[in-house]
Write an enzyme that holds these catalytic residues in place. Structure first.
Site: not given
Length: 321
Positions: A110, A189, A192
């Protein structure tokens, strides 16, 4: 068997959410004790708009109820409605080695993607451990990217149990290998993050526009077409039985239809499949107080379990009352 799962209040749901997770949850609630919470505390690591978080939390409840989660079978609540999870989060922090969190893949990924590094993001696995251990979860269905978080939960629980008592049930992760990654409109895949989704709850016009953007090969209409690696075909498979699948394969092989025809076919399949959920969602949007009552009732049931567990943990660590 007690099955536990958390859902992010991330707004609009797409086909990847449904076939990758929600459909499995709906099936699991029939033969198991399913606990499902809306992870609004977790969402604070990435969502800083307070009005959006409130709206998304209620939207998540509406969407999951519309797609088949039954409050008579499943305990569903908003994470923030059971404050014991934060107390357990702090206590578990005292039993969590720094090295365990420093090895967490999710945090590194992240931060690499540009999410600001902060304590909440770093200690995310400890809050997740508190979520799971507070309710004596036996099985936690996860994607492969979340396996490590369940393993961290087990490591923390084992350390606590060894230091004090057998207070926590050790959870096991469950990865359904039969669930393939749902392809997005570009073949990657569906996510969003990639901007390649097809939404579940949208207008028919918007759905047609999304399916129309699916990337396909350029093949003359009259020629046969390859279906194995076709993004439209691979999405259509999600909605078809074996006979319908064979029929679609034959249409590809015959020629005489372009990919635009198959995109329209897929759009109709998606629209028809989610007709009943759309009707339920329209009802819940008109009766949002009913949804809030469902969440509060779920929180009450969850809190009763959490209170008993926390008293045991307080006694174990020496919190005086």
């Amino acid at each position: 068997m007690r099955v536990f799962t958390g859902i992010q209040p991330s707004g609009t749901l797409h086909l990847g959410n449904y076939f990758g997770s929600i459909q499995q949850m709906v099936q699991l609630q029939n033969d198991n004790e399913l606990f499902m919470f809306i992870a609004d505390y977790h969402a604070l690591t990435s969502l800083k708009d307070p009005q959006a978080l409130k709206a998304n939390t209620l939207e998540a409840a509406i969407s999951y109820l519309s797609l088949g989660i039954d409050p008579q079978k499943t305990i569903m609540w908003a994470q923030s409605d059971v404050k014991e999870v934060l107390e357990l989060y702090w206590i578990l922090s005292a039993y969590t080695p720094m090295g365990l969190l420093e090895r967490a893949h999710s945090y590194k990924d992240k931060v690499a993607k540009g999410i600001a590094a902060n304590h909440a993001l770093f200690s995310y696995p400890v809050l997740m451990a508190a979520d799971i251990l507070l309710y004596d979860a036996e099985v936690v269905p996860v994607g492969k990217d979340q396996i490590q978080h369940v393993e961290i939960t087990r490591d923390i629980a084992i350390k606590f149990n060894n230091d004090h008592c057998e207070a926590f049930t050790l959870p096991n992760f469950k990865v359904d290998d039969n669930i393939a990654a749902v392809p997005g409109i570009d073949g990657a895949k569906m996510s969003k993050s990639y901007g390649n989704t097809i939404d579940i709850f949208t207008t028919e016009k918007a759905l047609k526009k999304q399916t129309g953007k699916i990337v396909t090969q350029s093949v003359p209409v009259e020629e046969p077409k390859e279906y194995e690696n076709c993004n439209v075909y691979n999405l259509s498979k999600l909605f078809l039985n074996n006979n319908e699948l064979i029929e679609l394969q034959e249409r590809y092989q015959r020629g005489g239809e372009g990919h635009g025809h198959f995109k329209l076919y897929l759009k109709e399949r998606i629209w028809d499949y989610f007709e009943a959920p759309r009707q339920k969602r329209a009802y819940y949007l008109e009766h949002q107080d009913e949804v809030k009552d469902i969440l509060l009732e779920g929180a009450k049931k969850a809190q009763e379990i959490a209170a008993v567990k926390m008293q045991k943990i307080r006694d174990a660590v020496g919190i005086y009352r």
